[in-house]
Enzyme design. Sequence first.
Site, PDB file in Angstrom:
ATOM      1  N   LYS A  38       0.847  -1.206   0.000  1.00  0.00           N
ATOM      2  CA  LYS A  38       0.000   0.000   0.000  1.00  0.00           C
ATOM      3  C   LYS A  38       0.879   1.252   0.000  1.00  0.00           C
ATOM      4  CE  LYS A  38      -0.363  -0.316   5.047  1.00  0.00           C
ATOM      5  NZ  LYS A  38      -1.163  -0.909   6.145  1.00  0.00           N
ATOM      6  N   ARG A 136     -10.663  -0.349  15.117  1.00  0.00           N
ATOM      7  CA  ARG A 136     -10.527   0.482  13.926  1.00  0.00           C
ATOM      8  C   ARG A 136     -11.552  -0.008  12.900  1.00  0.00           C
ATOM      9  NH1 ARG A 136      -4.637   1.037  11.087  1.00  0.00           N
ATOM     10  NH2 ARG A 136      -5.201  -1.008  10.270  1.00  0.00           N
ATOM     11  N   TYR A 264      13.016  31.544   6.135  1.00  0.00           N
ATOM     12  CA  TYR A 264      11.750  32.202   6.498  1.00  0.00           C
ATOM     13  C   TYR A 264      11.676  32.478   7.992  1.00  0.00           C
ATOM     14  CZ  TYR A 264       9.831  31.134   1.860  1.00  0.00           C
ATOM     15  OH  TYR A 264       9.597  31.074   0.521  1.00  0.00           O
ATOM     16  N   MET A 313       9.148  25.019   1.380  1.00  0.00           N
ATOM     17  CA  MET A 313       8.383  24.057   0.570  1.00  0.00           C
ATOM     18  C   MET A 313       9.309  23.181  -0.281  1.00  0.00           C
ATOM     19  SD  MET A 313       5.360  24.644  -2.245  1.00  0.00           S
ATOM     20  CE  MET A 313       4.312  25.552  -1.133  1.00  0.00           C
TER      21      MET A 313
HETATM   22  C1  LIG Z   1      -0.322  -1.874   6.874  1.00  0.00           C
HETATM   23  C2  LIG Z   1      -0.842  -3.163   7.405  1.00  0.00           C
HETATM   24  C3  LIG Z   1       0.020  -4.263   7.606  1.00  0.00           C
HETATM   25  C4  LIG Z   1       1.531  -4.173   7.475  1.00  0.00           C
HETATM   26  O1  LIG Z   1       2.072  -3.819   8.723  1.00  0.00           O
HETATM   27  P1  LIG Z   1       3.660  -3.665   8.930  1.00  0.00           P
HETATM   28  O2  LIG Z   1       3.792  -3.212  10.340  1.00  0.00           O
HETATM   29  O3  LIG Z   1       4.090  -2.621   7.948  1.00  0.00           O
HETATM   30  O4  LIG Z   1       4.265  -4.988   8.672  1.00  0.00           O
HETATM   31  C5  LIG Z   1      -0.548  -5.474   7.954  1.00  0.00           C
HETATM   32  N1  LIG Z   1      -1.880  -5.590   8.142  1.00  0.00           N
HETATM   33  C6  LIG Z   1      -2.730  -4.552   7.999  1.00  0.00           C
HETATM   34  C7  LIG Z   1      -4.179  -4.742   8.245  1.00  0.00           C
HETATM   35  C8  LIG Z   1      -2.236  -3.302   7.649  1.00  0.00           C
HETATM   36  O5  LIG Z   1      -3.077  -2.260   7.526  1.00  0.00           O
END
Ligand SMILES: *Cc1c(COP(=O)(O)O)cnc(C)c1O
Length: 369
Positions: A38, A136, A264, A313
Site C-alpha cells: 500500500k 478500527r 523564512y 516548501m
Molecule cells: C499496513 C498493514 C500491515 C503491514 O504492517 P507492517 O507493520 O508494515 O508490517 C498489515 N496488516 C494490515 C491490516 C495493515 O493495515
Amino acid sequence: MPKATETTLEIDLNALGHNYLYLSSIIKPETKVLAVVKAFGYGSDAIIVAKELITLGADYFAVAYASEGEALRDAGIETPILVLHPLPANFSLVLNRCLEPSIYSRKMLLEFIAFAEDQKQRNYPIHLKFNTGLNRLGFGKGDVSFISETLSKTESVKVKSAFSHLAASEDLSEENFTRTQLDSFRSISKELSEKLGYSPILHTLNTSGIINYPDAELDMVRTGIGLYGFGNDPQENKQLKPVATLKTVISQIHYIQPGETVGYNRAFEASQITKTATLPIGHADGISRSYGNEIGWVTIRDQKVPIIGNVCMDMIMVDISSIECNEGDEVVIFGDNPTAKDLSSSIGSIPYELLTAISPRIKRVICRK
Ligand SMILES: *Cc1c(COP(=O)(O)O)cnc(C)c1O
C-alpha cells in the site's frame, strides 16, 4: 551507485530481496506471505516492488484502497490482491479488476453480496476482518452467526480468508493485551470455520508480530515495513536492510555573518560565521516542517549536518561549517546514515510516516546494490 545529481530516491531491489528472504526464513515454509504494498510500496514504487516480490515468491499482495490495486493490475500483476479498506463506492472497480475486498461490517457484507449477485458472481473471494481490540475496522465476535447465516443464503461470495490486526505487536509491554487479541481471534476463527463448514486462510501478524509472536503465524503473515527494511526494535533492524535511500545535492553554499539570519521568519540567526548549504528538497517532498531549527540531521561525506532555520516548501538549509564540501556534492537525507528511523525519530515520528510521505515528484531510481 553513481553520485546523485538531483534529489533521488534509490530503491535497492537487492535489499528488498534480502529482507524478504530473512522474513521468510523465520516463518514456517508452508506459511503464506502476503506482502503489503500500500501507499506506493511504503513510498517506494509499488509496481516494481511487487514484480520483484513475485519473483521472490510472495503469495499475496495487500493494498489499502481499490485504486492502488487497480494500478497493480494495470501493470500486469495477476497475483491475488487483498484490498484492506475498500469502500462500497469502489465495489465495481474491485470486481472489474479481480481485487479481493476486506469486508468488515454487516452493512458492507450485505452490500457486497447484493452487488456480487447483481453481477452474477459465484464464489467471489472475500476476506473477513475481525476487530479484536484495535477498534478500527472489523466485525465483532457476536457477528459470526450473522455472517454464516448470511453466507448460507448466497453462492455469490466465498470466504477466502479471515483476519485480525494487532494493536501493539511491537510493544512487549503490551504482550498480555496482544495475547488477548490472538486468543480472541482463535476462538472467532474456530467458530467461523465450524459454521461455514470450511476453513478460510487465517492471518493476524504484521512484521513485528512475525518477530514477537511466532506461535501465532497461522496460515499467512502480512508483512509491510519489514520488507522495506525496518522492524520495530533494534534486534529486528539489524537483520534488515533499508530499501530506500533519499539523496540530494548541494545547490548553493553561503557564508553567514554573525547577526545575519537564514530562511523564512529569520528562524536561524548566526552567532559566528556559519557556512550553510541549501538543498533542493522541502516539506512538499515529505520533509516535515517539524524538522529544522536544529531538529533532524542529514549527512555529507558521512558527517552529520543539522537542518537549520525553517523547512521551506522546496528547500532546506543545513549547517556545514565543519565540513569540507562543494556545491554539487551529494547529501544523504536518509538511507544507511541517517536511517529513516534516525531521522523520523528526531521529530517523534516513525519510518512508516517518513517513507510514505516522499513526494511522487522525487525521481525513483531502481538499483541493485
Ligand atoms: C499496513 C498493514 C500491515 C503491514 O504492517 P507492517 O507493520 O508494515 O508490517 C498489515 N496488516 C494490515 C491490516 C495493515 O493495515
